[in-house]
Design an enzyme around this catalytic site. Structure first.
Site: not given
Length: 340
Positions: A150, A175, A302
């Site tokens: 992230s 991700d 996530h």
């Protein structure tokens, strides 16, 4: 049953006699105490080997790192916004069998401390990573595979694109894709505001993270969530260590131009996604041209490294093996590469 309807606090103080009666009666549903035990914190030492505080010369910045493994290249892990280095704990426990792992806490996160915990500009975070690596390894760092999730994925890409790390041997982004990230920024403040802000106990915070859907792996949550919290003496409760809502001015800089930067990085690249819908046009073309490897990890949220640490670890180690990344860089059979 009386004990199952008691509040958590009174159960924990009832003593052993009450515990025996609870288990002897075999209730139809687990009592509250069992729920509390299910979400008790776990020690990071079961996964990492050691921790350290890296003091950056000529500054008051101190970055906390967790380390595992003794041989092979260094898999240097960068967590997402609001997470901590312990986000990679379960994965580190497996990766360390064939490589070294270092996971740092960014400024304003975990156990790190800095002169300005709210300065999460991409430039500052990149400099922090480079400073930690420089302080840890001096002028002869081992081969490094940057792994970023992230926000940390954005930092990893920007560090790689700077070409300021001569021993960089690989880049893994977890991700985060420019198109999806930029589109979600307008909702970010609402998302941060809507999440639970205060917890009566660490166990409740762990439970909320799992039941709320942010993490799907209870074991990982029990290791990582405690490090994302701080105790608020004035409100007598736990709250989040990272003050993400106050860093909005930096959010766009994390993701603008990220896809092009990722494609320009001159090292082997792996993109791990939780779903194909996250891929934007630039990366779709790049992937069709074979500029990087992409893997969609099914049945995760996530935080892929937390939700499915077994598959995540295997993907990292396969990436290292396939690209022949050794402790000093790329290893070609029959040709020994001198250490830089």
């Amino acid at each position: 049953m009386e004990s199952s309807s008691s509040p958590l606090g009174s159960l924990s103080e009832d003593g052993q006699e009450n515990q025996k009666s609870v288990f002897a009666s075999k209730p139809d549903r687990p009592p509250t105490m069992n729920s509390s035990q299910k979400y008790m914190p776990l020690d990071w030492l079961d996964y990492f080997d050691e921790e350290d505080d890296i003091s950056i010369p000529d500054s008051n910045d101190v970055f906390h790192v967790y380390m595992a493994g003794k041989e092979g290249p260094v898999v240097f892990c960068l967590h997402g916004g609001g997470y901590s280095g312990l986000s990679f704990a379960l994965s580190a426990g497996k990766i360390k069998e064939k490589a070294r792992v270092v996971a740092m806490d960014f400024r304003g996160h975990g156990k790190s401390s800095s002169e300005n915990d709210l300065d999460l500009s991409i430039e500052t975070m990149c400099n922090d990573v480079l400073a930690v690596i420089k302080t840890m390894y001096g002028d002869s760092p081992p081969a490094i595979v940057l792994v970023g999730h992230s926000m940390g994925g954005s930092v990893a890409v920007h560090v790689a694109a700077k070409k300021a790390l001569p021993s960089l041997a690989g880049l893994v982004v977890v991700d985060v894709v420019e198109g999806t990230a930029m589109a979600s920024l307008i909702h970010m403040q609402k998302i941060l505001s809507n999440r639970m802000q205060h917890f009566p106990s660490i166990e409740k915070a762990i439970e909320w993270s799992v039941k709320g859907g942010s993490l799907r792996n209870v074991e990982s949550a029990r290791v990582s969530i405690p490090s994302t919290l701080t105790y608020d003496d004035s409100k007598k409760c736990y709250t989040y260590r990272a003050k993400l809502k106050q860093t909005e001015q930096y959010w766009r800089s994390w993701y603008e131009g990220l896809s092009e930067k990722f494609l320009s990085c001159p090292v082997p690249k792996l993109l791990l996604l939780a779903g194909t819908d996250r891929l934007d046009r630039t990366l779709t073309i790049g992937q069709m041209q074979g500029k990087f490897q992409m893997v969609v990890v099914r049945h995760t949220g996530h935080a892929i490294q937390e939700d499915n640490p077994d598959e995540f670890s295997n993907l990292i180690l396969n990436f290292v093996s396939r690209n022949r990344i050794g402790p000093h860089g790329v290893e070609i059979p029959g040709l020994r590469k001198p250490q830089q």
